[in-house]
Scaffold this active site. Structure first.
Site, PDB file in Angstrom:
ATOM      1  N   ASP A  51       0.834  -1.209   0.000  1.00  0.00           N
ATOM      2  CA  ASP A  51       0.000   0.000   0.000  1.00  0.00           C
ATOM      3  C   ASP A  51       0.868   1.258   0.000  1.00  0.00           C
ATOM      4  OD1 ASP A  51       0.887  -0.196   2.598  1.00  0.00           O
ATOM      5  OD2 ASP A  51      -1.079   0.091   3.530  1.00  0.00           O
ATOM      6  N   SER A  52       2.199   1.076   0.061  1.00  0.00           N
ATOM      7  CA  SER A  52       3.113   2.210  -0.161  1.00  0.00           C
ATOM      8  C   SER A  52       2.857   2.836  -1.528  1.00  0.00           C
ATOM      9  CB  SER A  52       4.571   1.743  -0.069  1.00  0.00           C
ATOM     10  OG  SER A  52       4.797   0.630  -0.918  1.00  0.00           O
ATOM     11  N   ASP A  90      -1.201  -6.089  -0.267  1.00  0.00           N
ATOM     12  CA  ASP A  90      -1.497  -5.483   1.033  1.00  0.00           C
ATOM     13  C   ASP A  90      -2.986  -5.239   1.209  1.00  0.00           C
ATOM     14  OD1 ASP A  90       0.574  -5.070   2.819  1.00  0.00           O
ATOM     15  OD2 ASP A  90       1.222  -3.188   1.897  1.00  0.00           O
ATOM     16  N   LYS A 120      -1.273  -9.400   2.856  1.00  0.00           N
ATOM     17  CA  LYS A 120      -0.480  -8.977   4.024  1.00  0.00           C
ATOM     18  C   LYS A 120      -1.311  -7.982   4.818  1.00  0.00           C
ATOM     19  CE  LYS A 120       3.229  -6.051   3.709  1.00  0.00           C
ATOM     20  NZ  LYS A 120       2.742  -4.904   4.508  1.00  0.00           N
ATOM     21  N   GLU A 122      -1.184  -5.511   8.661  1.00  0.00           N
ATOM     22  CA  GLU A 122      -0.322  -4.974   9.716  1.00  0.00           C
ATOM     23  C   GLU A 122      -0.914  -5.238  11.099  1.00  0.00           C
ATOM     24  OE1 GLU A 122       0.476  -0.807   9.013  1.00  0.00           O
ATOM     25  OE2 GLU A 122       1.232  -1.197   6.987  1.00  0.00           O
ATOM     26  N   GLU A 189       9.525  -4.395  10.045  1.00  0.00           N
ATOM     27  CA  GLU A 189       9.897  -3.108   9.432  1.00  0.00           C
ATOM     28  C   GLU A 189      10.426  -2.138  10.493  1.00  0.00           C
ATOM     29  OE1 GLU A 189       6.995  -1.197   6.895  1.00  0.00           O
ATOM     30  OE2 GLU A 189       8.262   0.585   6.660  1.00  0.00           O
TER      31      GLU A 189
HETATM   32  O1  KIV Z   1       3.560  -1.129   1.586  1.00  0.00           O
HETATM   33  C1  KIV Z   1       4.711  -1.582   1.479  1.00  0.00           C
HETATM   34  O2  KIV Z   1       5.421  -1.350   0.501  1.00  0.00           O
HETATM   35  C2  KIV Z   1       5.203  -2.425   2.567  1.00  0.00           C
HETATM   36  C3  KIV Z   1       6.646  -2.769   2.566  1.00  0.00           C
HETATM   37  C4  KIV Z   1       7.436  -1.564   2.854  1.00  0.00           C
HETATM   38  C5  KIV Z   1       6.959  -3.885   3.481  1.00  0.00           C
HETATM   39  O3  KIV Z   1       4.456  -2.802   3.412  1.00  0.00           O
END
Ligand code: KIV
Length: 271
Positions: A51-52, A90, A120, A122, A189
């Site tokens: 989600d970055s 994510d 994924k 968090e 992280e």
């Molecule tokens: O969103 C993302 O890119 C991430 C990575 C930095 C692990 O969660």
């Protein structure tokens, strides 16, 4: 020319990735588009549609504003562009925290709509019940603890975790809870080195570090950071490319050609 039948390319699976605990380091990068994913696919064991992308691609201040449909759109592109790597997508902020049922509905939508192999999310101990619920129902989950960007408003920014040794117990308990809940791997992280190394020894699943420890079972970086496309990458990122300057020079040369009326015509062949 060989008449041998070509072996079909098989994608990395969740059990194969989980079996890499303590073995050959796991290579991973983020990708958000089909064309970069196709390159990363030649080298990575798994590709994260992180989600970055909200910050990297869409200029958002944080990942908090990323909606489900954006994750699905970029997830589809990455799955289309790849053949080998496991694709992990994510779950965006607000799509899984409310209850295991809501998390299941959204995780199932992400998997069905994108064709990815895992999701994924968090959070540590507080997400254990949800992780267990999803895994029991057929959704492979990668955990993510330490610096969790979706909680940056609570954490007061993007801060390295574990600087105070008194907090280590909480992070260790988070890692144990995520592993026991059935996650197949866990991202650590922004975590001080000795804590990430300690957690890696304690849990039975692979740890994937990002600004964590060389003791982790693998590493992930944001592709644009390591390519040199981000003018201010995080301090821990080793930059392997110079794309910011490369793109700038190419665009500047193009603009100059246009000004000089060097327009390509149909009979000019450049390659
Ligand atoms: O969103 C993302 O890119 C991430 C990575 C930095 C692990 O969660």
């Amino acid at each position: 020319m060989s008449t041998e039948p070509q072996k079909p390319i098989r994608r990395m699976t969740v059990p194969k990735l989980a079996a890499r605990k303590g073995g050959e380091p796991i290579v991973s990068l983020t990708s958000y588009h089909a064309h970069t994913a196709a390159i990363v696919d030649n080298y990575a064991d798994f590709i994260l549609v992180g989600d970055s992308l909200g910050m990297v691609m869409h200029g958002m201040e944080s990942t908090v504003g990323v909606p489900m449909d954006l994750m699905i759109m970029h997830g589809r592109a990455v799955v289309r562009g790849t053949q080998r790597a496991l694709v992990v997508v994510d779950m965006p902020f607000g799509s899984y925290e409310e209850s295991p049922n809501v998390a299941f509905r959204n995780a199932a939508t992400i998997m069905k709509e994108t064709g990815c192999g895992a999701v994924k999310l968090e959070g540590g101990a507080r997400m254990a019940e949800t992780i267990h619920f999803l895994v029991e129902r057929g959704i492979p989950v990668m955990g993510h603890i330490g610096l969790t960007p979706q909680s940056s408003h609570v954490m007061g920014g993007f801060k390295t975790q574990g600087r105070d040794e008194d907090t280590w117990g909480t992070h260790e308990a988070d890692a144990a809870a995520v592993a026991e809940a059935g996650a197949f791997a866990i991202v650590l992280e922004g975590m001080v080195e000795p804590l990430a190394a300690k957690i890696t020894k304690q849990v039975a699943i692979p740890t994937i570090g990002i600004g964590a420890s060389v003791e982790c079972d693998g590493q992930i970086l944001v592709l644009e950071d390591m390519l040199g496309l981000n003018a201010r990458p995080p301090k821990f990122v080793k930059v392997y490319g110079d794309l910011l300057n490369g793109i700038n020079n190419a665009v500047a040369n193009y603009a100059q050609d246009v000004k000089d009326r060097k327009f390509p015509t149909e009979d000019e062949v450049y390659r």
